[in-house]
Design an enzyme around this catalytic site. Structure first.
Site, PDB file in Angstrom:
ATOM      1  N   HIS A 142       0.839  -1.201   0.000  1.00  0.00           N
ATOM      2  CA  HIS A 142       0.000   0.000   0.000  1.00  0.00           C
ATOM      3  C   HIS A 142       0.874   1.251   0.000  1.00  0.00           C
ATOM      4  O   HIS A 142       1.734   1.405   0.881  1.00  0.00           O
ATOM      5  CB  HIS A 142      -0.918   0.003   1.227  1.00  0.00           C
ATOM      6  CG  HIS A 142      -1.836   1.178   1.271  1.00  0.00           C
ATOM      7  ND1 HIS A 142      -1.838   2.089   2.302  1.00  0.00           N
ATOM      8  CD2 HIS A 142      -2.788   1.606   0.398  1.00  0.00           C
ATOM      9  CE1 HIS A 142      -2.747   3.015   2.077  1.00  0.00           C
ATOM     10  NE2 HIS A 142      -3.335   2.747   0.928  1.00  0.00           N
ATOM     11  N   HIS A 167      -7.612   9.193  -3.939  1.00  0.00           N
ATOM     12  CA  HIS A 167      -8.486   8.050  -4.144  1.00  0.00           C
ATOM     13  C   HIS A 167      -9.750   8.379  -4.934  1.00  0.00           C
ATOM     14  O   HIS A 167     -10.450   7.473  -5.379  1.00  0.00           O
ATOM     15  CB  HIS A 167      -8.910   7.461  -2.787  1.00  0.00           C
ATOM     16  CG  HIS A 167      -7.777   6.923  -1.977  1.00  0.00           C
ATOM     17  ND1 HIS A 167      -7.199   7.637  -0.953  1.00  0.00           N
ATOM     18  CD2 HIS A 167      -7.094   5.748  -2.054  1.00  0.00           C
ATOM     19  CE1 HIS A 167      -6.221   6.914  -0.423  1.00  0.00           C
ATOM     20  NE2 HIS A 167      -6.130   5.779  -1.067  1.00  0.00           N
ATOM     21  N   ARG A 246     -14.476  24.092   3.156  1.00  0.00           N
ATOM     22  CA  ARG A 246     -13.313  23.257   2.812  1.00  0.00           C
ATOM     23  C   ARG A 246     -12.880  22.501   4.062  1.00  0.00           C
ATOM     24  O   ARG A 246     -12.315  23.075   4.990  1.00  0.00           O
ATOM     25  CB  ARG A 246     -12.161  24.124   2.302  1.00  0.00           C
ATOM     26  CG  ARG A 246     -10.865  23.311   1.999  1.00  0.00           C
ATOM     27  CD  ARG A 246     -11.118  22.318   0.897  1.00  0.00           C
ATOM     28  NE  ARG A 246      -9.912  21.634   0.426  1.00  0.00           N
ATOM     29  CZ  ARG A 246      -9.669  20.332   0.590  1.00  0.00           C
ATOM     30  NH1 ARG A 246     -10.541  19.573   1.261  1.00  0.00           N
ATOM     31  NH2 ARG A 246      -8.578  19.778   0.095  1.00  0.00           N
ATOM     32  N   CYS A 293      -9.804  29.193  -1.304  1.00  0.00           N
ATOM     33  CA  CYS A 293      -9.097  27.920  -1.355  1.00  0.00           C
ATOM     34  C   CYS A 293      -8.003  27.995  -2.413  1.00  0.00           C
ATOM     35  O   CYS A 293      -8.213  28.568  -3.489  1.00  0.00           O
ATOM     36  CB  CYS A 293     -10.075  26.794  -1.680  1.00  0.00           C
ATOM     37  SG  CYS A 293      -9.296  25.169  -1.805  1.00  0.00           S
ATOM     38  N   TYR A 432      -0.396  21.601  -1.415  1.00  0.00           N
ATOM     39  CA  TYR A 432      -0.470  23.051  -1.547  1.00  0.00           C
ATOM     40  C   TYR A 432       0.887  23.654  -1.907  1.00  0.00           C
ATOM     41  O   TYR A 432       1.351  24.625  -1.300  1.00  0.00           O
ATOM     42  CB  TYR A 432      -1.056  23.682  -0.276  1.00  0.00           C
ATOM     43  CG  TYR A 432      -2.475  23.241  -0.032  1.00  0.00           C
ATOM     44  CD1 TYR A 432      -3.492  23.625  -0.895  1.00  0.00           C
ATOM     45  CD2 TYR A 432      -2.791  22.406   1.032  1.00  0.00           C
ATOM     46  CE1 TYR A 432      -4.800  23.200  -0.692  1.00  0.00           C
ATOM     47  CE2 TYR A 432      -4.101  21.973   1.244  1.00  0.00           C
ATOM     48  CZ  TYR A 432      -5.089  22.378   0.368  1.00  0.00           C
ATOM     49  OH  TYR A 432      -6.370  21.948   0.576  1.00  0.00           O
TER      50      TYR A 432
END
Length: 587
Positions: A142, A167, A246, A293, A432
């Site tokens: 994983h 995902h 957010r 955002c 970010y």
């Protein structure tokens, strides 16, 4: 008067419809008939219209009236749909080859049986939608490590996947998952889950707050949503219930009897404050500031090339008045007031009460210069537009670092810490950040790029909407917002009706007056500009670009600075309308 009559009419129709929803009498009006009545009311007072998936829908001549009736119709539809969804009949169990779909050729397992498989010795099983998967042999492979995926052992993987955007509907993830499929959740359990909305006891999102139905989610777990763009320009101060949301993790439930804020740092005194103590010990401050955002307008950048992340439109931005205390006052209280005596301290870290699956908090940090500078106006806020913060917006306390991207303005604040280092949080270190267009997920090294702090200059067209049909072949009225990070003022917004060949100035109809390099709030603008000659029956491209007080302007296109995270998407905003006068109009 026509507008007033229209609002009253919509109110009467909605009241009658709402009554029929609640009484559920044998002679109730079908939804299709209610919808027809509401549409007829709209058409009596409409002037312009737009096209959408369902055909033509009408746009109000007065925006406020359109908002009132639009929300009325939308709420009626939402209430009806909510009841319909709650009363759904049992699911059908036809073969579904999509990831997690029900497979008629596979065995069934009860949730109780799945719950017994939580260790390697018993084999590790998880569920996704209708599917049951044995992931034992996959654990060590994983990408996020075995410990993270083991949190879903014996239950659904969906709540945990929801915390990490990689995902989201990612074919590569499903290519790894589907070969591990061993069966289906039993029909009995699937029916019970749908009819009673049986919650997974391990679901960390089980206690999420309610939200306004007008918010359009880009994800539900965690909840992220933006308001309709046309509502943004109706209010300089965004209503709390329509402020974009957010969330990176589940919304925490805060026990105010136990809540304290810890403030300190390396070489500093350490103090803990209750919310009441903060309010009593420090001077209260008010400030209007915009939060945006870093992924706002990502969907526009996605038109160049696919991006992993939430598909934000143009409304992941909102404006509010915040009340709280200066961060600089708290830092002075613990012994850090003189920037010249900060020593090795370079950053102020923030931690929230929202936790990831391994109980690590969401975090972020800002440069210590911003935190200590009183003209930087960094607040620890408890009120939003005169009301206590809602759970979605950080109750009981959040950071407001104006001019900085939203990701650093930590909600549900529990700790403030001055440090030589940036926050160690995943979202500060491995998200970010921007990269050159040639960098992909195989070559990216997040350590090589600095964390984004200030946002570049931005603007967007909120009215008319992309795809609108416009009934005036001579001119068009355009409305939108503009904003720049770092306290830089918007000095001009230009708009074009020919794809950027010619430009026209706009009127800055709502503009803050907050001082040099302290312009923390957005600017709303409007312009009526001529349409190109022979525009009738053709598509017209509207464009907008803003200029800030440092004479920064928006780039023409996304292509030269596309980045794999889709952040700081601020190219010219483009909207396409079709000029089509109403039938029967004479040339």
């Amino acid at each position: 008067m026509a507008a007033a009559r229209c609002v009253l009419t919509c109110g009467r129709v909605f009241t009658q419809s709402a009554a029929s929803y609640s009484t559920r009498s044998a002679g109730k009006t079908p939804l299709s008939q209610k919808w027809t009545v509401l549409q007829q009311t709209v058409r009596q007072h409409a002037r312009r219209y737009t096209t959408g998936p369902a055909g033509r829908t009408y746009v109000w001549p007065t925006t406020a009236v359109g908002v009132a009736c639009g929300l009325t119709v939308g709420t009626a539809f939402y209430l009806n749909q909510r009841e319909k969804l709650g009363a759904k009949s049992a699911p059908t169990f036809e073969h579904d080859p999509t990831p997690g779909g029900f497979r008629t050729n596979l065995p069934e397992f009860s949730l109780e049986e799945v719950g017994k498989h939580k260790t390697k010795g018993d084999r590790v099983w998880i569920t996704y939608k209708s599917g049951v998967y044995d992931i034992t042999e996959f654990l060590e492979s994983h990408p996020g490590g075995a410990s993270k995926i083991m949190l879903a052992a014996g239950g659904s993987v969906e709540p945990f996947w929801a915390m990490y955007a990689v995902h989201k509907e990612n074919p590569e993830v499903f290519e790894l998952l589907e070969p591990l499929r061993i069966g289906n959740i039993s029909k009995k359990d699937l029916i019970e889950m749908q009819q009673t909305k049986k919650a997974d006891p391990n679901d960390p999102f089980a206690s999420e707050p309610g939200r306004h139905p007008a918010l359009a989610p880009s994800s539900k777990k965690p909840f992220n949503a933006e308001p309709p763009a046309e509502l943004l320009v109706d209010n300089y101060i965004t209503p709390n219930e329509l402020f974009f949301v957010r969330n990176h993790l589940p919304v925490p439930q805060v026990d105010m009897k136990k809540y304290v804020l810890t403030v300190g740092g390396e070489g500093l005194k350490k103090h803990s404050f209750t919310l009441d103590e903060l309010k009593e010990k420090f001077k209260h401050r008010k400030m209007v500031a915009t939060i945006q955002c870093a992924g706002n307008r990502r969907s526009n950048m996605m038109e160049v090339k696919k991006i992993k992340g939430l598909s934000w439109g143009i409304a992941a931005i909102s404006n509010a008045e915040w009340t709280g205390v200066y961060l600089s006052d708290l830092l002075a209280h613990v012994g850090l007031s003189d920037p010249e005596k900060r020593g090795e301290l370079k950053h102020v870290q923030f931690e929230g009460l929202d936790l990831d699956p391994e109980k690590a908090p969401y975090g972020g940090s800002i440069p210590i210069e911003k935190a200590l500078d009183r003209s930087g106006d960094v607040l620890l806020a408890w009120d939003m537009n005169g009301e206590p913060l809602s759970r979605d917006h950080g109750f009981p306390l959040r950071v407001i670092a104006p001019g900085i991207i939203g990701a650093r303005q930590v909600k549900w604040l529990s700790k403030v810490w001055a440090s030589p280092d940036e926050s160690p949080s995943h979202w500060q270190q491995n998200d970010y950040k921007g990269f050159a267009p040639q960098i992909d997920w195989d070559s990216v090294d997040f350590k090589k790029s600095p964390a984004i702090q200030e946002y570049p200059v931005q603007s967007a067209i909120c009215e008319p909407k992309d795809g609108a049909v416009w009934d005036d072949e001579e001119e068009v009225t355009v409305k939108g917002y503009a904003y720049s990070g770092g306290g830089r003022e918007i000095i001009r917004v230009d708009v074009s009706a020919d794809g950027g060949k010619t430009w026209h100035p706009t009127e800055l109809v709502a503009k803050p007056d907050q001082g040099y390099n302290r312009t923390w709030a957005w600017t709303l603008w409007e312009a009526t500009l001529p349409l190109p000659k022979e525009a009738k029956g053709k598509q017209v491209e509207l464009c907008a670009k803003a200029v800030d007080s440092a004479y920064n302007t928006q780039p023409e296109s996304f292509k030269p600075y596309w980045n794999l995270r889709g952040v700081v998407a601020n190219a010219w905003h483009r909207v396409h309308i079709k000029v089509e006068p109403p039938e029967g109009d004479d040339d």
